[in-house]
Scaffold this motif. Structure first.
Motif, short mmCIF file in Angstrom:
data_model
loop_
_atom_site.label_atom_id
_atom_site.label_comp_id
_atom_site.label_asym_id
_atom_site.label_seq_id
_atom_site.Cartn_x
_atom_site.Cartn_y
_atom_site.Cartn_z
N GLU A 264 0.68 -1.21 0.02
CA GLU A 264 -0.18 0.07 -0.11
C GLU A 264 1.27 1.07 -0.13
OE1 GLU A 264 -3.47 -0.32 -0.35
OE2 GLU A 264 -3.73 -1.83 -0.78
N TRP A 265 1.50 1.60 0.88
CA TRP A 265 2.75 2.44 0.92
C TRP A 265 3.35 2.99 -0.88
CZ3 TRP A 265 8.09 2.89 0.19
CH2 TRP A 265 8.57 4.06 0.51
N VAL A 266 4.05 1.57 -1.35
CA VAL A 266 4.38 1.91 -2.60
C VAL A 266 3.44 2.14 -2.68
CG1 VAL A 266 5.99 0.72 -4.47
CG2 VAL A 266 6.31 0.26 -2.40
N SER A 267 2.72 1.69 -3.62
CA SER A 267 1.31 2.05 -4.39
C SER A 267 0.92 3.80 -4.26
CB SER A 267 0.25 1.58 -4.28
OG SER A 267 0.30 -0.34 -4.25
N GLN A 268 0.96 3.81 -2.89
CA GLN A 268 0.60 5.56 -3.05
C GLN A 268 1.96 6.43 -3.04
OE1 GLN A 268 -0.21 6.31 1.35
NE2 GLN A 268 -0.40 8.17 0.98
N HIS A 269 3.14 6.30 -2.56
CA HIS A 269 4.76 6.89 -3.22
C HIS A 269 4.98 6.81 -4.46
CE1 HIS A 269 3.82 8.64 0.61
NE2 HIS A 269 3.57 7.46 1.71
N TYR A 270 5.14 5.36 -5.14
CA TYR A 270 5.42 4.87 -6.43
C TYR A 270 4.72 4.24 -7.10
CZ TYR A 270 9.41 7.09 -2.92
OH TYR A 270 11.03 7.47 -3.08
N PRO A 271 4.09 5.16 -7.65
CA PRO A 271 2.57 3.65 -8.27
C PRO A 271 3.64 3.10 -9.65
CG PRO A 271 2.31 6.73 -8.67
CD PRO A 271 3.12 6.09 -7.49
N SER A 272 4.23 3.53 -10.34
CA SER A 272 4.85 3.19 -11.02
C SER A 272 5.90 2.24 -10.80
CB SER A 272 5.68 4.61 -11.89
OG SER A 272 6.61 4.88 -10.72
N GLU A 273 6.03 1.29 -10.29
CA GLU A 273 6.97 0.43 -9.21
C GLU A 273 5.94 -0.43 -8.82
OE1 GLU A 273 9.54 -0.02 -9.46
OE2 GLU A 273 9.94 2.26 -10.67
N ILE A 274 4.45 -0.69 -9.33
CA ILE A 274 3.60 -1.14 -9.24
C ILE A 274 2.93 -2.29 -10.24
CG2 ILE A 274 1.20 -2.09 -8.41
CD1 ILE A 274 3.33 -1.35 -5.89
N GLU A 275 3.33 -2.71 -10.30
CA GLU A 275 3.17 -3.93 -12.01
C GLU A 275 1.95 -4.44 -11.40
OE1 GLU A 275 6.96 -5.72 -12.95
OE2 GLU A 275 6.00 -6.92 -11.67
N ARG A 276 0.55 -4.28 -12.27
CA ARG A 276 -0.81 -4.94 -12.24
C ARG A 276 -0.78 -5.93 -13.07
NH1 ARG A 276 -2.09 -2.00 -8.76
NH2 ARG A 276 -1.62 1.04 -8.53
N LYS A 277 -1.13 -6.75 -12.73
CA LYS A 277 -1.55 -8.33 -13.01
C LYS A 277 -3.16 -8.58 -12.79
CE LYS A 277 3.19 -9.53 -12.40
NZ LYS A 277 4.00 -10.84 -12.24
N PHE A 278 -3.81 -9.87 -12.38
CA PHE A 278 -4.92 -10.07 -11.89
C PHE A 278 -4.30 -9.47 -9.90
CE2 PHE A 278 -4.58 -13.40 -14.75
CZ PHE A 278 -5.32 -13.27 -15.72
N VAL A 279 -2.96 -9.14 -9.19
CA VAL A 279 -2.98 -8.59 -8.28
C VAL A 279 -1.99 -8.02 -8.67
CG1 VAL A 279 -3.82 -10.74 -7.20
CG2 VAL A 279 -1.43 -10.42 -7.21
N ALA A 280 -1.87 -6.85 -7.53
CA ALA A 280 -0.48 -6.20 -7.36
C ALA A 280 0.56 -6.00 -6.44
CB ALA A 280 -1.77 -4.53 -6.74
N GLU A 281 1.69 -6.42 -7.92
CA GLU A 281 2.96 -6.78 -7.01
C GLU A 281 3.53 -6.38 -7.11
OE1 GLU A 281 4.35 -10.18 -8.29
OE2 GLU A 281 2.34 -11.17 -7.76
N ILE A 282 4.83 -5.42 -5.40
CA ILE A 282 5.75 -4.53 -5.98
C ILE A 282 6.99 -5.58 -6.69
CG2 ILE A 282 7.73 -3.34 -4.66
CD1 ILE A 282 5.80 -3.47 -2.02
N ARG A 283 6.91 -4.64 -8.40
CA ARG A 283 8.51 -5.01 -8.81
C ARG A 283 9.45 -5.51 -8.04
NH1 ARG A 283 8.43 -0.74 -13.44
NH2 ARG A 283 6.43 -0.98 -13.90
N PRO A 284 10.01 -6.96 -8.04
CA PRO A 284 11.54 -7.37 -6.67
C PRO A 284 12.36 -6.58 -6.55
CG PRO A 284 10.13 -8.90 -8.53
CD PRO A 284 10.08 -7.97 -8.73
N ALA A 285 13.20 -5.90 -7.97
CA ALA A 285 14.19 -4.95 -7.74
C ALA A 285 13.77 -4.14 -7.23
CB ALA A 285 14.52 -4.73 -9.59
N PHE A 286 12.87 -3.05 -7.00
CA PHE A 286 12.23 -1.98 -6.50
C PHE A 286 12.42 -2.09 -4.73
CE2 PHE A 286 9.72 1.02 -4.54
CZ PHE A 286 10.22 2.02 -4.85
#
Length: 161
Positions: A79-101
């Motif tokens: 949720e925090w990454v989604s709010q502050h770094y939305p470009s680092e969220i990969e949208r699929k069936f579920v939202a996941e943080i990019r592992p490298a980020f």
């Protein structure tokens, strides 16, 4: 040796090993406590292991705890990454943080020894939910013998084991 003799010898050795493991655990704990005290008082990080006659047979080195930032609440962190770094969220069936980020953030927090990061663009400091700095490896100490001859010298100095 007969089966009866070898099985009795095995039982004896197992009991001796168990006793030695307990003694080693107790001695290592006492050594660690003394090393921690010496490190705190004088900064000592290494000592020589010597036989009663003064022969140097090894070295014991003090190792501090290793800490690392770890995600402890995936949902809060996402949720925090989604709010502050939305470009680092990969949208699929579920939202996941990019592992490298996530790895980059955890590395930065580990270096800072705090679950917070500074935004490079805005300079804003963020407390990051769902992450804690945890001890991942407990400090201890390491004994290194100088060589095989040093090991033999210790064995010779304590023939009864």
């Amino acid at each position: 040796m007969s089966l009866r003799a070898t099985s009795l010898r095995e039982a004896e050795l197992i009991l001796r090993i168990d006793q030695l493991k307990k003694e080693l655990k107790d001695v290592r704990a006492a050594t660690q406590k003394a090393l921690e005290k010496a490190h705190e008082e004088t900064g000592t990080r290494q000592i020589s292991v010597t036989l009663p006659d003064g022969e140097r047979v090894g070295t014991i080195s003090f190792n501090e705890d290793t800490k690392r930032a770890e995600i402890t609440d995936e949902h809060s962190f996402r949720e925090w990454v989604s709010q502050h770094y939305p470009s680092e969220i990969e949208r699929k069936f579920v939202a996941e943080i990019r592992p490298a980020f996530a790895s980059n953030l955890l590395t930065r927090m580990t270096k800072a020894n705090a679950a917070r990061i500074t935004d490079a663009e805005t300079g804003e400091i963020h407390d990051v939910p769902g992450v804690e700095i945890r001890t991942t490896r407990t400090g201890g100490h390491t004994l290194r013998f100088r060589n095989d001859e040093a090991k033999e010298a210790v064995r010779a100095a304590f023939p009864a084991g």
